[in-house]
Design a protein around this motif. Structure first.
Motif, short mmCIF file in Angstrom:
data_model
loop_
_atom_site.label_atom_id
_atom_site.label_comp_id
_atom_site.label_asym_id
_atom_site.label_seq_id
_atom_site.Cartn_x
_atom_site.Cartn_y
_atom_site.Cartn_z
N TYR A 9 81.84 35.45 30.42
CA TYR A 9 81.36 34.09 30.59
C TYR A 9 81.81 33.25 29.39
O TYR A 9 81.31 33.42 28.27
N PRO A 11 81.56 30.16 28.04
CA PRO A 11 80.72 29.45 27.06
C PRO A 11 79.99 30.40 26.13
O PRO A 11 79.86 30.14 24.92
N LEU A 12 79.52 31.53 26.68
CA LEU A 12 78.80 32.49 25.86
C LEU A 12 79.76 33.16 24.87
O LEU A 12 79.43 33.36 23.69
N SER A 15 80.58 30.58 22.04
CA SER A 15 79.53 30.30 21.07
C SER A 15 79.19 31.54 20.24
O SER A 15 78.95 31.45 19.03
N THR A 16 79.20 32.70 20.90
CA THR A 16 78.88 33.93 20.16
C THR A 16 79.96 34.20 19.11
O THR A 16 79.66 34.57 17.97
N ALA A 80 72.75 40.95 31.26
CA ALA A 80 71.63 40.30 31.95
C ALA A 80 70.79 41.34 32.70
O ALA A 80 69.73 41.03 33.20
N ASP A 82 68.19 43.92 33.04
CA ASP A 82 67.06 44.16 32.14
C ASP A 82 66.15 45.29 32.59
O ASP A 82 65.10 45.49 32.01
N VAL A 100 69.18 42.16 25.96
CA VAL A 100 69.20 41.52 27.28
C VAL A 100 69.40 40.01 27.11
O VAL A 100 68.82 39.38 26.24
N LYS A 101 70.25 39.47 27.97
CA LYS A 101 70.48 38.03 28.01
C LYS A 101 69.34 37.34 28.75
O LYS A 101 68.85 37.90 29.73
N PRO A 102 68.93 36.17 28.44
CA PRO A 102 69.36 35.42 27.27
C PRO A 102 68.69 35.96 26.02
O PRO A 102 67.61 36.50 26.09
N PHE A 103 69.36 35.81 24.89
CA PHE A 103 68.89 36.46 23.66
C PHE A 103 68.83 35.43 22.54
O PHE A 103 69.43 34.34 22.66
N SER A 104 68.11 35.76 21.50
CA SER A 104 68.09 34.89 20.33
C SER A 104 69.29 35.28 19.48
O SER A 104 69.54 36.46 19.22
N PHE A 105 70.06 34.27 19.05
CA PHE A 105 71.27 34.59 18.30
C PHE A 105 70.93 35.31 17.00
O PHE A 105 71.65 36.20 16.57
N GLU A 106 69.80 34.94 16.38
CA GLU A 106 69.35 35.60 15.16
C GLU A 106 69.16 37.09 15.39
O GLU A 106 69.51 37.92 14.56
N HIS B 260 70.20 37.67 37.28
CA HIS B 260 71.41 37.88 36.48
C HIS B 260 72.25 36.62 36.43
O HIS B 260 72.71 36.21 35.37
N ARG B 263 70.56 34.26 34.19
CA ARG B 263 70.41 34.70 32.80
C ARG B 263 71.67 34.46 31.98
O ARG B 263 71.59 34.08 30.82
N ALA B 267 71.93 32.41 28.74
CA ALA B 267 72.31 33.01 27.46
C ALA B 267 73.37 32.16 26.79
O ALA B 267 73.33 31.92 25.57
N GLY B 268 74.33 31.69 27.59
CA GLY B 268 75.40 30.84 27.06
C GLY B 268 74.82 29.57 26.46
O GLY B 268 75.20 29.15 25.36
N ARG B 270 71.70 28.99 25.42
CA ARG B 270 70.89 29.25 24.24
C ARG B 270 71.76 29.54 23.02
O ARG B 270 71.55 29.01 21.94
N SER B 271 72.76 30.40 23.28
CA SER B 271 73.63 30.80 22.18
C SER B 271 74.41 29.59 21.66
O SER B 271 74.53 29.39 20.44
N GLU B 274 71.88 27.47 19.68
CA GLU B 274 71.41 28.11 18.44
C GLU B 274 72.51 28.16 17.39
O GLU B 274 72.26 27.87 16.21
N ILE B 296 77.22 23.79 31.23
CA ILE B 296 76.47 24.97 31.68
C ILE B 296 75.27 24.53 32.51
O ILE B 296 74.97 25.10 33.56
N THR B 431 81.58 34.46 35.72
CA THR B 431 80.14 34.37 35.85
C THR B 431 79.70 32.93 35.65
O THR B 431 80.27 32.21 34.85
#
Lengths: 224, 482
Positions: A9, A11-12, A15-16, A80, A82, A100-106, B260, B263, B267-268, B270-271, B274, B296, B431
Motif C-alpha cells: 500500500y 501511502p503506508l 510514510s513508514t 491488518a 488481527d 496489527v494495522k493500524p498501528f502507532s508509529f511510535e 482488512h 485497516r 494504517a496509511g 495514521r502513519s 504521525e 486515502i 490495497t
C-alpha cells in the motif's frame, strides 16, 4: 541500522519509510513480494518489516523462504490480519514480532529498535563505552555527561559501532547496515563519516574511542 | 392434544378397549346363545312329549297330562307352567302352578320350536315355548295313530324359569367386566411403556438438538444409532446447519476482509499523519502529507460508500427512479473523472456510441455502475493499453460493452469476479484503491435495474464487460463470445 520494508500500500510504504529514515534507519522499501524477497536475499538487514498480503509472493512465503535459506534476520510482521490464529501462524513460521494495522508509529519504532537490540544481544538500551553514553531509545549521545550534537547518519554509524563495541567492524558491514540502496554515497563515505564522528566525540583531548585497524575496519572501545 | 405421546397413548388405549369390548361381548353373546339353545332344546323336548300325550277320542280331546304326577308344575319354588288351548281358543288345560293366570298364546311349528322371553305369572323372568299341534287319534288298542289330516289343532304353551341361565350369564358378564377392565389397565400400562420406549429416539434427537450451541455452527447432530424415521430429520438438520455455517463463514470472512480493507488505508492515514507530526517541517511537507491523507480518506470514503450501497441493495432498501437517460452523456460524465488518471497511465479510449442511445432507467444507479466499470478498466488495463466503449440500442433497451486490453482472468474466474471483495490476484494488487467491490456492486445494481451483466476474456486477451439494460429480452445475445 538497515531495514527492509515490504508493503504494497503505497501511502503506508511512503510514510513508514520516511518515518524510519527520520529516525535514523537506512530503509529499503519493496512494493511487492518478489521485490521484497530479492532485497531480503541480497542484503543483510537488521530488521525486515513484512506485510502479509502482497502481490506476487505473499509475506508468509517470503518468511518461509528466508528461514529455509537459513536467514537469521529479525522479522516484524505488519498486517491488518488481527486474529490469534494469524498471529500464531506468523510467529510459528519464524517471525520475531507481530504488529496489527493500524498501528502507532511510535510503537513500530520501539519494536524495531527492540529487534535491533536483540540482534546485537544488547538488552540495555543504554550503551556505555568509557565515558561515552549512547541512549538508543532516546537516540542521544553524551560524552562525560555532555550532550553531543550528532546528525542522524552520524548517530546511526555510532550506534552500529557501539552495538558491536570491542569487535572489529569492516567498512562493508558499516556500508551495509548504515546506508540504503538510495544513498548516492561514494566508496570513501564511511571513512568520511568516521572522521566526522571522531571530530565530535574525541575532541578536546579526550581519549580515542574509535580505533582504525588498517585495511580491516574500525573498533569502538575504551583504550586498553 | 399437542403431545405425540398423549395422542399415541389415548389412541392405542381406546383401540385396545374397543377390541377387548368387542371380544368380550362376542364371547358373552355366544355363551348366551348356546345356553338358550340348550334351554330351548330341553323345553321343546318336553313340549313334544306333552303334545304327544294329547289324543282325540271320539272327536274329543283327551289330555293324559291330567293323570300324570308332575311335581314341577305344582311346586311353589320356581314351578313350570303349562297351558293348552283347544281349537276354539278356549283353554283346555292349565297346570296347577298357573292358578287363575294365563300364559301368552303363541304358536309355532313343533318341528323347530323356539322360546321367547316372558314374564312368568309369578312375576319372574322365564322363557315360554308355544307350539301348535294336531293330537293323535287314540284307538281301542291304545296304540297311537297318526293324527287325521282334518283333525283339530291345539296350542300348547310351556314356560320355565331362566334363573340358572341368568345367573350364569350374570356371572359371565361380571367376569368379563373385571377381566376386561383389568386387561385394559394392563394394556394401558404396557402401552405407556411401549410408547415411551418408541419415542425415546425422538427425545434423544431433541436433546441432541438442544445441545447444539448457538455460537458453534460446526456442531452436527450425530446419531449413529438413529431410527430410520429420524435419519431424514437429522440429515436435513445437518444440511441446514452446514448451509448456515457456510453462509455464516462467508459473512465472517467478508467482515474480516472489510476490516482488512479498511485497516490498511487507516494504517496509511495514521502513519502519514504521525510521521508528519513527529517533527517540525516546511509548510510544503505538511501540504504533501495532508494531500496524501486526503487521497486515502477519499479511497476509504468510496469503499465505505460501496459497502453501504451493497448492504442496502442486499437489504432491498434501494428505490429505482426511472427517467430517460442518454448513454453518451452519462458515459462521458463518468469518464471525465477518470480521464486524468487514464492519461497518466497512457491509456487510449475509443468511443463507439450510436447516436440517440436512450434508455428508461435510474441515472444515479447506472452512473454508479459505469463509474465502477470504467474505474476497473482504467485500473487494470496495462500501461499504454486501450479501452473500447460501445453502446447501441437493443430492442427496447440498450447494450453496452466495455473492453480493455490485458485480461488477467482465467475462464473459471469469470463468475467469481462478481463475488464481494474478490480480486484477480489472490495476493492483492493495490490495497485500498480497489478492494473488489465494484463488480459485485455493479451486478447487483444492474439486476435491480432489470438488466444483465457478464464478463469474459476475449480470444484477443481483452477483458470485456457486457451489460444490457431495459431490454425486453433480458438474456444477452453474446456477439461472437459464444
Amino acid at each position: 541500522m538497515r531495514i527492509l520494508l515490504v508493503e504494497d500500500y503505497a501511502p503506508l510504504r511512503k510514510s513508514t519509510t520516511q518515518g524510519l529514515e527520520e529516525a535514523g534507519f537506512a530503509v529499503d522499501a519493496a512494493a511487492d513480494g518478489e521485490e521484497g524477497l530479492w532485497y531480503a536475499k541480497s542484503n543483510d538487514y537488521d530488521v525486515i518489516i513484512l506485510d502479509l498480503m502482497l502481490p506476487a509472493v505473499d509475506g508468509l512465503t517470503i518468511l518461509k523462504r528466508l528461514r529455509e535459506a537459513g536467514s537469521r534476520v529479525h522479522v516484524l510482521i505488519l498486517t491488518a490480519r488481527d486474529t490469534v490464529e494469524d498471529k500464531v501462524k506468523g510467529l510459528n513460521v519464524g517471525a520475531d514480532d507481530y504488529l496489527v494495522k493500524p498501528f502507532s508509529f511510535e510503537e513500530l519504532l520501539a519494536r524495531v529498535r527492540a529487534l535491533v537490540r536483540r540482534r546485537y544481544e544488547a538488552k540495555n538500551p543504554m550503551i556505555r563505552i568509557g565515558d561515552l553514553e549512547i541512549d538508543t531509545a532516546a537516540r542521544t549521545t553524551r560524552r562525560a555527561g555532555q550532550l553531543l550534537d550528532l546528525t542522524a547518519r552520524e548517530y546511526a554509524l555510532l550506534e552500529f559501532l557501539a552495538l558491536r563495541a570491542g569487535k572489529l567492524v569492516s567498512r562493508t558491514e558499516i556500508w551495509e547496515h548504515v546506508y540504503d540502496f538510495h544513498s548516492s554515497a561514494q566508496s570513501n563515505v564511511v571513512d568520511v563519516y568516521i572522521g566526522y564522528l571522531r571530530h565530535k566525540i574525541e575532541r578536546e583531548g579526550r581519549p580515542r574511542l574509535i580505533h582504525t585497524r588498517r585495511g580491516q575496519g574500525y573498533v569502538l572501545e575504551r583504550e586498553a | 392434544m399437542r403431545s405425540i405421546r398423549a395422542r399415541l397413548l389415548v389412541g392405542t388405549v381406546i383401540s385396545a378397549a374397543l377390541v377387548l369390548s368387542v371380544a368380550g361381548l362376542s364371547l358373552y353373546w355366544m355363551v348366551r346363545a348356546s345356553l338358550i339353545a340348550e334351554f330351548d332344546a330341553a323345553l321343546a323336548d318336553k313340549a313334544r312329549t306333552l303334545a304327544a300325550m294329547a289324543e282325540i277320542e271320539d272327536g274329543r280331546v283327551e289330555l293324559d297330562i291330567r293323570d300324570l304326577d308332575m311335581p314341577e308344575f305344582r311346586r311353589a319354588d320356581r314351578p313350570e307352567y303349562l297351558q293348552v288351548w283347544g281349537p276354539d281358543g278356549q283353554p283346555l288345560f292349565k297346570s296347577p302352578s298357573l292358578g287363575h293366570g294365563d300364559l301368552e298364546k303363541q304358536s309355532v311349528s313343533l318341528d323347530s320350536p323356539r322360546s321367547h322371553p316372558t314374564v312368568l305369572p309369578d312375576g319372574q323372568a322365564g322363557r315360554t315355548i308355544g307350539v301348535a299341534f294336531q293330537p293323535r287319534s287314540g284307538g281301542e288298542d291304545g296304540a297311537p295313530h297318526p293324527p287325521p289330516p282334518d283333525g283339530p289343532w291345539l296350542t300348547l304353551a310351556l314356560s320355565r324359569h331362566t334363573q340358572e341361565i341368568d345367573a350364569v350369564l350374570a356371572r359371565l358378564w361380571y367376569l368379563l367386566m373385571v377381566v376386561g377392565g383389568a386387561a385394559v389397565m394392563l394394556t394401558s400400562a404396557i402401552l405407556v411403556w411401549v410408547v415411551d420406549a418408541g419415542l425415546r429416539p425422538l427425545r434423544g434427537l431433541a436433546s441432541r438438538i438442544g445441545q447444539l450451541g448457538v455460537a458453534d455452527l460446526s456442531a452436527r447432530v450425530e446419531m449413529p444409532d438413529a431410527a430410520a424415521e429420524l435419519v431424514p430429520i437429522s440429515d436435513r438438520l445437518n444440511d441446514l446447519l452446514a448451509r448456515l455455517q457456510a453462509g455464516f463463514l462467508r459473512e465472517k470472512a467478508f467482515a474480516a476482509d472489510v476490516a482488512h480493507e479498511l485497516r490498511t488505508p487507516l494504517a496509511g492515514l495514521r502513519s502519514t499523519l504521525e510521521v508528519s507530526l513527529s517533527r517540525s517541517r516546511e509548510p510544503d511537507a505538511y501540504r504533501i502529507a495532508i494531500q496524501e491523507s486526503l487521497a486515502i480518506t477519499r479511497q476509504m470514503q468510496a469503499m465505505v460508500q460501496n459497502l453501504l450501497c451493497l448492504a442496502r441493495l442486499e437489504a432491498g432498501q434501494v428505490q429505482v427512479v426511472r427517467e430517460p437517460v442518454d448513454l453518451a452523456t452519462l458515459l462521458h460524465e463518468c469518464w471525465e473523472q477518470l480521464a486524468q488518471q487514464a492519461t497518466e497511465r497512457e491509456l487510449r479510449i475509443e468511443w463507439h456510441i450510436r447516436p440517440s442511445c436512450v434508455v428508461e432507467t435510474d441515472p444515479d444507479k447506472l452512473r454508479q455502475v459505469f463509474q465502477n466499470l470504467l474505474d476497473n478498466a482504467v485500473h487494470y488495463t496495462d500501461r499504454g493499453g486501450s479501452i473500447d466503449l460501445q453502446a447501441a440500442t437493443e430492442g427496447s433497451g440498450v447494450r453496452v460493452e466495455i473492453t480493455n486490453t490485458g485480461c488477467r482472468l482465467s475462464p473459471q474466474d469469470a463468475e467469481r469476479v462478481f463475488d464481494r471483495l474478490w480480486r484477480g490476484d489472490a495476493n492483492r494488487r493495490d490495497t485500498g484503491a480497489h478492494c473488489g467491490l465494484g463488480l459485485s456492486l455493479a451486478r447487483r445494481m444492474v439486476t435491480l435495474l432489470g438488466g444483465d451483466i457478464r464478463v469474459e476474456c476475449t480470444t484477443g486477451g481483452c477483458f470485456r464487460v457486457q451489460l444490457s439494460i431495459g431490454s425486453s429480452e433480458r438474456r444477452l445475445a453474446l456477439a461472437g463470445g459464444q
